[in-house]
Design a protein around this motif. Structure first.
Motif, PDB file in Angstrom:
ATOM      1  N   ILE A 150     -28.522 -13.427 -28.890  1.00  0.00           N
ATOM      2  CA  ILE A 150     -28.010 -12.507 -27.465  1.00  0.00           C
ATOM      3  C   ILE A 150     -27.475 -13.687 -26.751  1.00  0.00           C
ATOM      4  O   ILE A 150     -26.581 -13.149 -25.981  1.00  0.00           O
ATOM      5  CB  ILE A 150     -29.307 -11.751 -26.991  1.00  0.00           C
ATOM      6  CG1 ILE A 150     -29.880 -10.814 -27.722  1.00  0.00           C
ATOM      7  CG2 ILE A 150     -29.067 -11.415 -25.645  1.00  0.00           C
ATOM      8  CD1 ILE A 150     -31.134 -10.087 -27.202  1.00  0.00           C
ATOM      9  N   ASN A 151     -28.047 -14.852 -26.642  1.00  0.00           N
ATOM     10  CA  ASN A 151     -27.382 -15.903 -25.685  1.00  0.00           C
ATOM     11  C   ASN A 151     -25.918 -16.201 -26.122  1.00  0.00           C
ATOM     12  O   ASN A 151     -24.961 -16.160 -25.254  1.00  0.00           O
ATOM     13  CB  ASN A 151     -28.407 -16.994 -25.980  1.00  0.00           C
ATOM     14  CG  ASN A 151     -27.622 -17.936 -24.995  1.00  0.00           C
ATOM     15  OD1 ASN A 151     -27.647 -17.833 -23.550  1.00  0.00           O
ATOM     16  ND2 ASN A 151     -27.219 -19.179 -25.347  1.00  0.00           N
ATOM     17  N   VAL A 198     -23.134  -8.599 -13.608  1.00  0.00           N
ATOM     18  CA  VAL A 198     -23.822  -7.497 -13.754  1.00  0.00           C
ATOM     19  C   VAL A 198     -24.046  -7.071 -15.451  1.00  0.00           C
ATOM     20  O   VAL A 198     -25.515  -7.139 -15.725  1.00  0.00           O
ATOM     21  CB  VAL A 198     -23.325  -6.095 -13.518  1.00  0.00           C
ATOM     22  CG1 VAL A 198     -24.193  -4.811 -13.881  1.00  0.00           C
ATOM     23  CG2 VAL A 198     -23.331  -6.121 -11.743  1.00  0.00           C
ATOM     24  N   VAL A 199     -23.083  -7.271 -16.143  1.00  0.00           N
ATOM     25  CA  VAL A 199     -23.015  -7.366 -17.572  1.00  0.00           C
ATOM     26  C   VAL A 199     -24.171  -8.218 -18.248  1.00  0.00           C
ATOM     27  O   VAL A 199     -24.822  -8.099 -19.111  1.00  0.00           O
ATOM     28  CB  VAL A 199     -21.882  -7.232 -18.286  1.00  0.00           C
ATOM     29  CG1 VAL A 199     -21.982  -7.063 -19.840  1.00  0.00           C
ATOM     30  CG2 VAL A 199     -21.140  -5.765 -17.933  1.00  0.00           C
ATOM     31  N   ILE A 200     -23.870  -9.696 -17.889  1.00  0.00           N
ATOM     32  CA  ILE A 200     -24.675 -10.722 -18.257  1.00  0.00           C
ATOM     33  C   ILE A 200     -25.821 -10.661 -17.795  1.00  0.00           C
ATOM     34  O   ILE A 200     -26.929 -10.942 -18.681  1.00  0.00           O
ATOM     35  CB  ILE A 200     -23.727 -11.944 -18.027  1.00  0.00           C
ATOM     36  CG1 ILE A 200     -22.668 -11.944 -18.628  1.00  0.00           C
ATOM     37  CG2 ILE A 200     -24.872 -13.237 -18.044  1.00  0.00           C
ATOM     38  CD1 ILE A 200     -21.569 -13.384 -18.065  1.00  0.00           C
ATOM     39  N   THR A 201     -26.233  -9.989 -16.654  1.00  0.00           N
ATOM     40  CA  THR A 201     -27.772 -10.006 -16.200  1.00  0.00           C
ATOM     41  C   THR A 201     -28.402  -9.081 -16.926  1.00  0.00           C
ATOM     42  O   THR A 201     -29.575  -9.216 -17.384  1.00  0.00           O
ATOM     43  CB  THR A 201     -27.633  -9.508 -14.526  1.00  0.00           C
ATOM     44  OG1 THR A 201     -27.078 -10.769 -13.749  1.00  0.00           O
ATOM     45  CG2 THR A 201     -29.067  -9.513 -14.317  1.00  0.00           C
ATOM     46  N   SER A 204     -29.113 -10.589 -20.231  1.00  0.00           N
ATOM     47  CA  SER A 204     -30.325 -11.501 -19.957  1.00  0.00           C
ATOM     48  C   SER A 204     -31.744 -11.054 -19.786  1.00  0.00           C
ATOM     49  O   SER A 204     -32.771 -11.389 -20.540  1.00  0.00           O
ATOM     50  CB  SER A 204     -30.108 -12.545 -18.796  1.00  0.00           C
ATOM     51  OG  SER A 204     -28.786 -12.996 -19.102  1.00  0.00           O
ATOM     52  N   ILE A 205     -31.672  -9.675 -19.245  1.00  0.00           N
ATOM     53  CA  ILE A 205     -32.909  -8.899 -19.265  1.00  0.00           C
ATOM     54  C   ILE A 205     -33.447  -8.599 -20.403  1.00  0.00           C
ATOM     55  O   ILE A 205     -34.565  -8.525 -20.983  1.00  0.00           O
ATOM     56  CB  ILE A 205     -32.969  -7.803 -18.236  1.00  0.00           C
ATOM     57  CG1 ILE A 205     -32.594  -8.537 -16.676  1.00  0.00           C
ATOM     58  CG2 ILE A 205     -34.043  -7.007 -18.342  1.00  0.00           C
ATOM     59  CD1 ILE A 205     -32.385  -7.378 -15.765  1.00  0.00           C
ATOM     60  N   LEU A 206     -32.494  -7.972 -21.339  1.00  0.00           N
ATOM     61  CA  LEU A 206     -32.632  -7.483 -22.598  1.00  0.00           C
ATOM     62  C   LEU A 206     -33.163  -8.449 -23.593  1.00  0.00           C
ATOM     63  O   LEU A 206     -34.128  -8.308 -24.335  1.00  0.00           O
ATOM     64  CB  LEU A 206     -31.335  -6.846 -23.347  1.00  0.00           C
ATOM     65  CG  LEU A 206     -31.394  -6.340 -24.678  1.00  0.00           C
ATOM     66  CD1 LEU A 206     -32.427  -5.323 -24.939  1.00  0.00           C
ATOM     67  CD2 LEU A 206     -30.021  -6.050 -25.303  1.00  0.00           C
ATOM     68  N   SER A 207     -32.619  -9.835 -23.439  1.00  0.00           N
ATOM     69  CA  SER A 207     -33.086 -10.971 -24.352  1.00  0.00           C
ATOM     70  C   SER A 207     -34.553 -11.333 -23.852  1.00  0.00           C
ATOM     71  O   SER A 207     -35.339 -11.438 -24.713  1.00  0.00           O
ATOM     72  CB  SER A 207     -32.304 -12.257 -23.955  1.00  0.00           C
ATOM     73  OG  SER A 207     -32.656 -13.147 -24.766  1.00  0.00           O
TER      74      SER A 207
END
Length: 232
Positions: A150-151, A198-201, A204-207
């Protein structure tokens, strides 16, 4: 033009650019995972010739910038082959090859991170090396690799902005086109930055949630195994 009017006028074009960004990233990541698995397995091979191919690919891609790779595929290859490459195709190929090299290292580290006893136990049960790798080792390795994958998705998502130089109308290119028309650089780059953020945050939450969930599942399995041994 006031900011609200600029936002309303620019939003459809920026959303279209974001959709292209996500599409390129998703396609590239799928291909990169396949490349990563292949070259990751080649990199841990005991045959020097196979391992050498993987090492050359990984070192070559990681040792050159994505911008140079994109230029080479989009401008360089057509000069040699005489066949024009579509910008989207060139972008996906460049990003896939780039992310694939990093994925190969993620897979190599994940597979080598699985205890050797797992492979030995599988082989002692009569499984071949390839079957043991597919059914025993890789499934365990993937659990450890999901946060890193995901990263890499996040990194590839940001790297798509580089592909604007070969004419792909992704999010960054969409912003540049609107700026050329409105001369509102500050507001437009702010909008583009917020959309990326927004998309990257969210990713990151999903990860973090996946990592937490996998850790919890692992703890449950360990606890069950412990109580089975205790009650035996």
């Amino acid at each position: 033009m006031d900011r609200l009017a600029l936002f309303k006028e620019s939003l459809p074009s920026l959303i279209s650019g974001l959709a292209i960004t996500l599409k390129i990233t998703l396609f590239s990541l799928i291909i990169a995972i396949i490349l990563g698995l292949i070259f990751g397995l080649m990199n841990i091979s005991k045959k020097k010739s196979i391992k050498s191919i993987a090492v050359v690919y990984i070192d070559l891609i990681r040792g050159t910038p994505l911008l140079v790779q994109a230029f080479f595929i989009y401008f360089g290859l057509p000069m040699v082959s005489g066949v024009r490459i579509d910008p989207m195709v060139a972008g996906v190929v460049a990003l896939s090859l780039n992310a694939g090299a990093y994925m190969a290292e993620i897979f190599r580290g994940g597979i080598q991170g699985v205890d050797n006893g797992q492979m030995e136990a599988a082989r002692s049960l009569g499984l071949s090396y390839s079957t043991a790798m597919v059914k025993v080792v890789i499934p365990q390795a993937i659990r450890k690799m999901i946060p890193a994958i995901i990263n890499q998705f996040i990194i590839s998502l940001k790297d798509t902005s580089i592909l604007s130089v070969i004419g792909i109308r992704e999010l960054t290119q969409s912003g540049q086109i609107i700026i050329a028309r409105t001369y509102q650089a500050f507001d437009l780059w702010l909008m583009v930055g917020v959309m990326y953020l927004v998309v990257i945050t969210l990713l990151s939450i999903l990860s973090k949630n996946l990592e937490r969930s996998l850790s919890y599942d692992q703890s449950k399995r360990t606890a069950k195994a412990f109580w089975k041994l205790k009650s035996a």
